[in-house]
Design an enzyme around this catalytic site. Structure first.
Site, mmCIF file in Angstrom:
data_model
loop_
_atom_site.group_PDB
_atom_site.id
_atom_site.type_symbol
_atom_site.label_atom_id
_atom_site.label_comp_id
_atom_site.label_asym_id
_atom_site.label_seq_id
_atom_site.Cartn_x
_atom_site.Cartn_y
_atom_site.Cartn_z
ATOM 1 C CG PHE A 129 -1.937 1.046 1.253
ATOM 2 C CD1 PHE A 129 -3.094 0.914 0.505
ATOM 3 C CD2 PHE A 129 -1.755 2.192 2.006
ATOM 4 C CE1 PHE A 129 -4.061 1.912 0.520
ATOM 5 C CE2 PHE A 129 -2.718 3.195 2.016
ATOM 6 C CZ PHE A 129 -3.869 3.045 1.267
ATOM 7 C CG ASP A 201 -0.737 -1.798 7.291
ATOM 8 O OD1 ASP A 201 -1.870 -1.991 7.778
ATOM 9 O OD2 ASP A 201 -0.448 -0.787 6.627
ATOM 10 C CE1 TYR A 226 -9.796 3.946 6.139
ATOM 11 C CE2 TYR A 226 -8.846 5.192 7.945
ATOM 12 C CZ TYR A 226 -8.749 4.677 6.668
ATOM 13 O OH TYR A 226 -7.617 4.877 5.931
ATOM 14 C CE LYS A 227 -8.374 0.684 4.713
ATOM 15 N NZ LYS A 227 -6.933 0.556 4.527
ATOM 16 N NE ARG A 375 -10.189 -2.338 -2.840
ATOM 17 C CZ ARG A 375 -9.642 -1.690 -1.806
ATOM 18 N NH1 ARG A 375 -8.579 -2.179 -1.197
ATOM 19 N NH2 ARG A 375 -10.132 -0.543 -1.383
HETATM 20 C C1 LIG Z 1 -6.168 1.664 4.311
HETATM 21 C C2 LIG Z 1 -4.728 1.414 4.555
HETATM 22 C C3 LIG Z 1 -3.957 2.330 5.272
HETATM 23 C C4 LIG Z 1 -4.580 3.632 5.681
HETATM 24 O O1 LIG Z 1 -3.725 4.547 6.229
HETATM 25 P P1 LIG Z 1 -4.323 5.934 6.741
HETATM 26 O O2 LIG Z 1 -3.224 6.535 7.494
HETATM 27 O O3 LIG Z 1 -5.533 5.622 7.553
HETATM 28 O O4 LIG Z 1 -4.746 6.728 5.543
HETATM 29 C C5 LIG Z 1 -2.645 2.001 5.545
HETATM 30 N N1 LIG Z 1 -2.123 0.841 5.122
HETATM 31 C C6 LIG Z 1 -2.846 -0.051 4.408
HETATM 32 C C7 LIG Z 1 -2.245 -1.326 3.956
HETATM 33 C C8 LIG Z 1 -4.166 0.219 4.098
HETATM 34 O O5 LIG Z 1 -4.878 -0.634 3.371
#
Ligand SMILES: *Cc1c(COP(=O)(O)O)cnc(C)c1O
Length: 416
Positions: A129, A201, A226-227, A375
């Site tokens: 990511f 992560d 938030y996911k 997705r």
């Molecule tokens: C959604 C996501 C993030 C989100 O990071 P934010 O700091 O909340 O924007 C980080 N790492 C991964 C792998 C994600 O899928």
């Protein structure tokens, strides 16, 4: 072997047999919407609105600053961390909620590298990511480490090649595009054998799969509120530090909430002895309250049963795509075997963007990831088997009628 043919009736039967079907009632979902994007923004649990209303009207409006004590605002980061700990195989005092995933990754990476000052190499994934890639690159440059980003299948080899120069491995447990799952136990053990540390992560894992951080002897982890945890847009994130590493963890964002005694207002920084040392500044209290309230959904949920359901949802989706969309140029971008796949299925299609926009216009909400990925997330607490049936039916109609092929679906929006 011929695959079983699914029909509206057989799929309906799957919902009738679903031991978790009752969980859907814990959410406020819009009618006529099939929500397959809980991997990006979880749905709104019932009761959260009322909790937030109370926090604003009574605790803030009437209680004012007293509420840090009287409404127990101050310990909310630790309390919410404990609620998440159960879902990720951590002890209650190893998780705290604060800041964003990106910020927590920065804190943990710098802290981990400071624990391996005589080593040189960080191993991560090419295609991780972006926030992970960017932060790893910056931290590596700032601290004088070499970042090696390799293809997913080459991660173990890269760890071996780094040998005793391996400082840290940083990976996303479930890949955001493909849903592919890394072997957390195996990779952690391999890196640790060489003396390296691993930062996981859990953005696409927490609340979706039964993660077992301590069972895997994990070092550090971060993840998203938030996911699948349904904490609301921009909810605060969490950070895990294994208790054996707490004393040696020196995170770089030394704000006053990470101090041993914040309200002594001393000039010198003295880190808190516990997980509180990962805090920086004042919590985003309304965000924390929202997340804590949303976590109530999971209070009595068996994560193994939840995982079984999201594997079945994914398997059904793949089977229906093959049964209903053959010859329409969709390809599977996720592992076929559900054991190796998180709670999502990704398809590729050259016209993926307008196809997804056409689906969303019909109320079937997934998302698009460049260059060609559609997705679909299957948050087991609220996605029904019949939703999968209907989503694929809509997709087929969009393809058969050419409905997707309109200019209005081809203009890229800011958030895809
Ligand atoms: C959604 C996501 C993030 C989100 O990071 P934010 O700091 O909340 O924007 C980080 N790492 C991964 C792998 C994600 O899928």
């Amino acid at each position: 072997m011929t695959a079983q043919t699914h029909t509206f009736q057989t799929v309906q039967q799957m919902d009738a047999n679903d031991p978790l079907a009752h969980l859907r009632d814990r959410f406020d979902l819009p009618a006529d919407t099939i929500y397959l994007d809980g991997n990006s923004l979880g749905a709104l649990p019932k009761g959260v609105m009322e909790r937030l209303q109370k926090a604003v009207v009574q605790e803030w409006g009437q209680g004012l600053i007293r509420s840090w004590n009287t409404a127990d605002w101050y310990p909310a980061p630790q309390r919410t961390g404990s609620a998440i700990a159960r879902l990720i195989g951590a002890n209650n005092d190893e998780v705290v909620v604060c800041d964003s995933t990106s910020v927590n990754l920065y804190k943990v990476m710098v802290g981990a590298l400071r624990m391996r000052p005589d080593r040189k190499i960080i191993v991560s994934e090419q295609g991780n990511f972006p926030t992970d890639v960017y932060i790893n690159a910056e931290v590596a440059q700032m601290m004088g480490y070499e970042l090696r980003c390799v293809a997913p299948e080459d991660v173990e080899k890269a760890i071996e090649e780094a040998g005793t120069d391996l400082a840290a491995v940083q990976l996303t447990h479930v890949h955001y595009k493909t849903g592919r799952i890394y072997d957390m136990a195996g990779i952690t053990a391999k890196a640790q054998e060489l003396g390296g540390l691993v930062v996981w992560d859990l953005a696409h894992s927490a609340g979706a799969l039964p993660v077992d951080l301590n069972g895997c002897n994990a070092d550090f982890a971060i993840g998203c509120g938030y996911k699948y945890l349904n904490g609301g847009p921009g909810a605060p994130a969490f950070v895990f530090v294994a208790s054996r590493h707490l004393a040696d963890m020196h995170q770089p964002l030394t704000g006053w909430h990470g101090h041993a005694k914040p309200f002594e207002f001393t000039q010198g920084f003295e880190p808190h002895a516990k997980i509180d040392k990962m805090l920086t500044g004042t919590a985003s209290q309304l965000g924390l309250i929202t997340l804590e309230s949303a976590l109530g959904v999971f209070a009595d949920v068996d994560m193994t049963a939840l995982r079984t359901k999201n594997m079945q949802l994914g398997d059904l989706f793949i089977a229906l795509v093959e049964q209903e969309l053959a010859g329409m140029n969709f390809d599977l971008a996720s592992p076929r075997n559900s054991e190796n796949r998180g709670s999502q299925v990704s398809l590729t299609h050259a016209d993926g963007y307008p196809i997804m926009q056409a689906l969303i216009a019909r109320g079937v909400i997934g998302d698009f990831r460049t260059p060609d990925i559609l997705r679909f997330g299957f948050a087991a607490p609220y996605v029904q088997f019949i939703d999968i049936w209907n989503a694929v039916r809509h997709l087929r109609e969009i393809m058969e009628t050419g409905e997707w092929d309109q200019p209005k679906f081809k203009t890229r929006q800011a958030v895809t």
